[in-house]
Design an enzyme around this catalytic site. Structure first.
Site, PDB file in Angstrom:
ATOM      1  N   HIS A  51       3.277  -6.920  -9.812  1.00 19.89           N
ATOM      2  CA  HIS A  51       3.159  -6.752  -8.357  1.00 19.89           C
ATOM      3  C   HIS A  51       4.523  -6.846  -7.686  1.00 19.89           C
ATOM      4  O   HIS A  51       5.539  -7.153  -8.326  1.00 19.89           O
ATOM      5  CB  HIS A  51       2.178  -7.772  -7.766  1.00 19.89           C
ATOM      6  CG  HIS A  51       2.562  -9.208  -7.956  1.00 19.89           C
ATOM      7  ND1 HIS A  51       3.524  -9.850  -7.200  1.00 19.89           N
ATOM      8  CD2 HIS A  51       2.078 -10.140  -8.820  1.00 19.89           C
ATOM      9  CE1 HIS A  51       3.623 -11.107  -7.575  1.00 19.89           C
ATOM     10  NE2 HIS A  51       2.766 -11.314  -8.565  1.00 19.89           N
ATOM     11  N   HIS A  94       5.565  -9.239   1.157  1.00 24.45           N
ATOM     12  CA  HIS A  94       4.971  -8.382   2.183  1.00 24.45           C
ATOM     13  C   HIS A  94       5.234  -8.998   3.544  1.00 24.45           C
ATOM     14  O   HIS A  94       5.578 -10.185   3.645  1.00 24.45           O
ATOM     15  CB  HIS A  94       3.465  -8.216   1.954  1.00 24.45           C
ATOM     16  CG  HIS A  94       2.715  -9.516   1.812  1.00 24.45           C
ATOM     17  ND1 HIS A  94       2.355 -10.306   2.892  1.00 24.45           N
ATOM     18  CD2 HIS A  94       2.267 -10.171   0.704  1.00 24.45           C
ATOM     19  CE1 HIS A  94       1.711 -11.383   2.458  1.00 24.45           C
ATOM     20  NE2 HIS A  94       1.647 -11.336   1.133  1.00 24.45           N
ATOM     21  N   ASP A  99      -3.569 -19.913  -4.310  1.00 19.49           N
ATOM     22  CA  ASP A  99      -2.993 -19.056  -3.270  1.00 19.49           C
ATOM     23  C   ASP A  99      -3.890 -19.210  -2.050  1.00 19.49           C
ATOM     24  O   ASP A  99      -4.999 -18.677  -2.008  1.00 19.49           O
ATOM     25  CB  ASP A  99      -2.971 -17.608  -3.766  1.00 19.49           C
ATOM     26  CG  ASP A  99      -2.213 -16.658  -2.839  1.00 19.49           C
ATOM     27  OD1 ASP A  99      -2.093 -16.980  -1.638  1.00 19.49           O
ATOM     28  OD2 ASP A  99      -1.780 -15.588  -3.302  1.00 19.49           O
ATOM     29  N   ASP A 113     -30.065 -11.573  10.592  1.00 17.04           N
ATOM     30  CA  ASP A 113     -29.682 -11.755  11.997  1.00 17.04           C
ATOM     31  C   ASP A 113     -28.547 -12.755  12.160  1.00 17.04           C
ATOM     32  O   ASP A 113     -28.368 -13.341  13.229  1.00 17.04           O
ATOM     33  CB  ASP A 113     -30.891 -12.187  12.832  1.00 17.04           C
ATOM     34  CG  ASP A 113     -31.531 -13.473  12.316  1.00 17.04           C
ATOM     35  OD1 ASP A 113     -31.131 -13.925  11.217  1.00 17.04           O
ATOM     36  OD2 ASP A 113     -32.416 -14.019  12.992  1.00 17.04           O
ATOM     37  N   ASP A 147       0.776 -18.049   4.208  1.00 20.87           N
ATOM     38  CA  ASP A 147       0.444 -17.508   2.889  1.00 20.87           C
ATOM     39  C   ASP A 147       1.280 -18.239   1.854  1.00 20.87           C
ATOM     40  O   ASP A 147       2.486 -18.000   1.741  1.00 20.87           O
ATOM     41  CB  ASP A 147       0.721 -16.002   2.870  1.00 20.87           C
ATOM     42  CG  ASP A 147       0.196 -15.315   1.625  1.00 20.87           C
ATOM     43  OD1 ASP A 147      -0.417 -15.992   0.777  1.00 20.87           O
ATOM     44  OD2 ASP A 147       0.396 -14.084   1.501  1.00 20.87           O
ATOM     45  N   HIS A 181      -1.353  -9.528   5.284  1.00 19.43           N
ATOM     46  CA  HIS A 181      -0.521  -8.390   4.899  1.00 19.43           C
ATOM     47  C   HIS A 181      -0.232  -7.650   6.192  1.00 19.43           C
ATOM     48  O   HIS A 181      -0.943  -6.718   6.572  1.00 19.43           O
ATOM     49  CB  HIS A 181      -1.245  -7.502   3.891  1.00 19.43           C
ATOM     50  CG  HIS A 181      -1.493  -8.180   2.582  1.00 19.43           C
ATOM     51  ND1 HIS A 181      -2.614  -7.984   1.831  1.00 19.43           N
ATOM     52  CD2 HIS A 181      -0.753  -9.090   1.899  1.00 19.43           C
ATOM     53  CE1 HIS A 181      -2.560  -8.721   0.735  1.00 19.43           C
ATOM     54  NE2 HIS A 181      -1.437  -9.409   0.758  1.00 19.43           N
ATOM     55  N   TYR A 200       2.466 -13.464 -15.558  1.00 18.96           N
ATOM     56  CA  TYR A 200       1.082 -13.569 -15.998  1.00 18.96           C
ATOM     57  C   TYR A 200       0.998 -13.033 -17.426  1.00 18.96           C
ATOM     58  O   TYR A 200       1.180 -11.833 -17.664  1.00 18.96           O
ATOM     59  CB  TYR A 200       0.159 -12.758 -15.082  1.00 18.96           C
ATOM     60  CG  TYR A 200       0.489 -12.936 -13.610  1.00 18.96           C
ATOM     61  CD1 TYR A 200      -0.130 -13.924 -12.844  1.00 18.96           C
ATOM     62  CD2 TYR A 200       1.451 -12.127 -12.990  1.00 18.96           C
ATOM     63  CE1 TYR A 200       0.185 -14.099 -11.499  1.00 18.96           C
ATOM     64  CE2 TYR A 200       1.775 -12.290 -11.661  1.00 18.96           C
ATOM     65  CZ  TYR A 200       1.145 -13.279 -10.921  1.00 18.96           C
ATOM     66  OH  TYR A 200       1.480 -13.446  -9.602  1.00 18.96           O
ATOM     67  N   GLU A 208       7.184 -13.932  -3.342  1.00 18.75           N
ATOM     68  CA  GLU A 208       6.163 -14.431  -4.263  1.00 18.75           C
ATOM     69  C   GLU A 208       6.214 -13.794  -5.653  1.00 18.75           C
ATOM     70  O   GLU A 208       5.281 -13.101  -6.070  1.00 18.75           O
ATOM     71  CB  GLU A 208       4.779 -14.216  -3.656  1.00 18.75           C
ATOM     72  CG  GLU A 208       4.522 -12.792  -3.155  1.00 18.75           C
ATOM     73  CD  GLU A 208       3.102 -12.605  -2.640  1.00 18.75           C
ATOM     74  OE1 GLU A 208       2.157 -12.974  -3.361  1.00 18.75           O
ATOM     75  OE2 GLU A 208       2.965 -12.106  -1.511  1.00 18.75           O
ATOM     76  N   HIS A 250      -6.137 -11.319  -7.710  1.00 16.95           N
ATOM     77  CA  HIS A 250      -6.967 -11.597  -6.536  1.00 16.95           C
ATOM     78  C   HIS A 250      -8.281 -12.249  -6.941  1.00 16.95           C
ATOM     79  O   HIS A 250      -9.346 -11.895  -6.459  1.00 16.95           O
ATOM     80  CB  HIS A 250      -7.212 -10.318  -5.729  1.00 16.95           C
ATOM     81  CG  HIS A 250      -5.993  -9.827  -5.014  1.00 16.95           C
ATOM     82  ND1 HIS A 250      -5.888  -8.552  -4.507  1.00 16.95           N
ATOM     83  CD2 HIS A 250      -4.829 -10.434  -4.720  1.00 16.95           C
ATOM     84  CE1 HIS A 250      -4.697  -8.400  -3.929  1.00 16.95           C
ATOM     85  NE2 HIS A 250      -4.038  -9.525  -4.042  1.00 16.95           N
ATOM     86  N   ARG A 280       2.509 -18.169 -10.117  1.00 13.46           N
ATOM     87  CA  ARG A 280       3.063 -17.516  -8.936  1.00 13.46           C
ATOM     88  C   ARG A 280       3.544 -18.593  -7.980  1.00 13.46           C
ATOM     89  O   ARG A 280       2.875 -19.626  -7.821  1.00 13.46           O
ATOM     90  CB  ARG A 280       2.035 -16.620  -8.251  1.00 13.46           C
ATOM     91  CG  ARG A 280       2.600 -15.854  -7.049  1.00 13.46           C
ATOM     92  CD  ARG A 280       1.706 -14.684  -6.624  1.00 13.46           C
ATOM     93  NE  ARG A 280       0.393 -15.060  -6.140  1.00 13.46           N
ATOM     94  CZ  ARG A 280      -0.740 -14.851  -6.816  1.00 13.46           C
ATOM     95  NH1 ARG A 280      -0.719 -14.304  -8.018  1.00 13.46           N
ATOM     96  NH2 ARG A 280      -1.909 -15.207  -6.299  1.00 13.46           N
ATOM     97  N   GLU A 283       4.926 -18.875  -4.023  1.00 18.90           N
ATOM     98  CA  GLU A 283       5.023 -18.050  -2.810  1.00 18.90           C
ATOM     99  C   GLU A 283       5.361 -18.894  -1.596  1.00 18.90           C
ATOM    100  O   GLU A 283       4.759 -19.943  -1.359  1.00 18.90           O
ATOM    101  CB  GLU A 283       3.699 -17.331  -2.563  1.00 18.90           C
ATOM    102  CG  GLU A 283       3.675 -16.471  -1.304  1.00 18.90           C
ATOM    103  CD  GLU A 283       2.342 -15.790  -1.103  1.00 18.90           C
ATOM    104  OE1 GLU A 283       2.289 -14.791  -0.352  1.00 18.90           O
ATOM    105  OE2 GLU A 283       1.336 -16.239  -1.710  1.00 18.90           O
TER     106      GLU A 283
END
Length: 485
Positions: free
Chosen positions: A348, A352, A258, A37, A269, A359, A386, A382, A241, A403, A405
């Protein structure tokens, strides 16, 4: 703060695109159960929020161009003293008219009886199928209900048009008020990242850095995160991710973070990567500076008339050339790019759209061609490298995830980096981490110390650094209500 006048302009613009004999129907998001609940904290559907500014659940927006009794109708919950004692205040029908500039408001409990009547004799329904399955069925039922009245002279809509096409094109171009919101989110998040650099040390857990970032954002009015934070130490930084955030940080590893706060619905971001112990190793530094070079080259391709893919192409060229120089790739750069040989290291895209969604909405291609960048658009830049557990490269290069960004606004003459405040050069990061021992632990004092905000603006002629003072952080059934005319 987005004014009611701006929300009105947005609705008028959309109704102009719709034309007469049309109706637009847009429900907000549905409350989601977390467990038993207990619900997750409610966040409105972004399209609904963009057109209304209304944050309550159980609401439906209806736009009817040319309607005599008012074009903007909002179905929402009624005032209820008992429910408000338990769960919080409601605007009710009167509040929706007074505070949200609706022309008419009806109780959401009456929608099955009232909305079909609003759809009568309309040619087109602007609505996006497939997002809310239950509401899709209800809408189909209302149309079928109208079809059964054809002998009574009632016509049902014969055409459904995707509402999101025109609406998302509007959302792609940010107003001055929206940019202000995004700068607030960016500023708070930048300071949050720098705070993490100062407190980072071996032995801390990834979730402890995540907790510090969330605390900083909430303390400074960004009460929600734009997305789940990624805090990946060592090899976890190679998982794009990664959100488990449950491992200890080790000396000699990098940590990739990130994370971005959300301010009044608008996202930031940001990604920063730095050494857990405060000093880059030789290999870490070489790869880091390569990613930074690629990011700066990509940012330089953000200006009106440049196409969407130009920043990505610039980043790929720099990264491929750098990997060859470091001996991680072999061959001619042009051929390696054509064969996408860089993809085991950089798999990647370079960015974006950014806005009410992290996004964000908006087409990337028009007539199968990359769209041109225009003033008012906001995107991320970004690039990353890797190496993972790549057995084709020397051990010293493995399990390094990097990375960098930033959030970039397209201006009339070039670009503006909204997130320039967060350190990202090797020297700045190492110096900031070294200063961590002198960090004042009280969050309120940290806010006071961070009194200056920098944004980088670029024009074709030169790059300038604009410095400005940071803004202070602000601590009945069938009931129908209409505006008097």
């Amino acid at each position: 703060m987005i004014t009611t006048k701006e929300f009105t302009r947005r609705r008028k613009h959309l109704m102009q695109d719709m034309g007469n004999d049309s109706i637009a129907i847009l429900p907000t998001a549905v409350e989601q159960v977390r467990n038993r609940d207990v619900n997750f904290i409610f966040r409105p559907d972004s399209d609904f929020l963009y057109l209304t500014g209304f944050w309550e659940p159980e609401a439906v927006l209806v736009l009817i161009p040319g309607r005599k009794h008012g074009e903007y109708v909002l179905f929402c919950r009624e005032k209820d003293e008992t429910q408000e004692i338990w769960h919080g205040r409601r605007a009710g029908q009167e509040g929706v008219l007074e505070k949200f500039a609706a022309d008419d408001s009806f109780p959401i409990s009456d929608i099955d009886e009232i909305l079909p009547g609003l759809m009568e004799n309309k040619t087109r329904v602007f609505y996006t199928m497939g997002i809310h399955a239950d509401f899709d069925q209800r809408l189909t039922g209302w149309v079928n209900q109208l079809k059964q009245k054809v002998r009574m002279g009632v016509n049902a809509p014969g055409e459904f048009v995707a509402l999101d096409h025109a609406l998302h094109e509007m959302r792609l171009f940010k107003s001055a008020s929206e940019i202000k919101m995004m700068k607030k989110a960016a500023s708070v998040s930048c300071l949050g990242h720098e705070r993490l650099m100062k407190i980072c040390q071996p032995g801390l857990y990834e979730y402890q850095l995540e907790a510090e970032f969330i605390h900083h954002c909430m303390f400074n009015a960004c009460r929600e995160q734009a997305y789940p934070s990624i805090v990946g130490g060592g090899e976890n930084g190679c998982i794009l991710h990664y959100t488990e955030n449950n491992m200890p940080l080790k000396a000699g590893d990098l940590v990739l973070i990130d994370a971005g706060g959300e301010y009044q619905g608008y996202a930031s971001d940001i990604t920063r990567t730095y050494p857990v112990n405060g000093r880059f190793s030789t290999e870490q530094k070489a790869l880091y500076e390569l990613v930074l070079e690629a990011q700066l080259a990509a940012i330089e391709m953000v200006y009106p008339g440049s196409h969407w893919n130009a920043p990505h192409e610039a980043a790929v060229k720099v990264i491929t050339r750098g990997l060859v120089k470091l001996g991680l790739l072999k061959g001619r750069v042009d051929k390696l790019i054509k064969e996408e040989a860089y993809k085991p290291f950089y798999m990647h895209r370079t960015g974006h759209w950014l806005g009410l969604d992290v996004h964000d909405v908006g087409d990337y291609k028009i007539d199968n061609e990359w769209r041109m960048l225009e003033p008012g658009m906001v995107l991320t830049i970004e690039p990353g490298i890797y190496t993972g557990d790549n057995r084709k490269i020397a051990k010293k290069w493995r399990n390094i995830g990097i990375r960098i960004e930033d959030d970039v606004r397209v201006t009339r003459t070039g670009y503006e980096v909204l997130t320039a405040r967060a350190a990202k050069t090797v020297d700045d990061i190492e110096a900031l981490m070294a200063s961590g021992k002198a960090l004042v632990e009280t969050p309120r004092l940290i806010v006071k110390k961070a009194a200056i905000k920098k944004t980088i603006k670029r024009t074709p002629a030169k790059r300038t650094v604009a410095v400005k003072k940071k803004a202070k952080v602000p601590s009945s059934k069938k009931k129908v209500v209409r505006k008097k005319r």
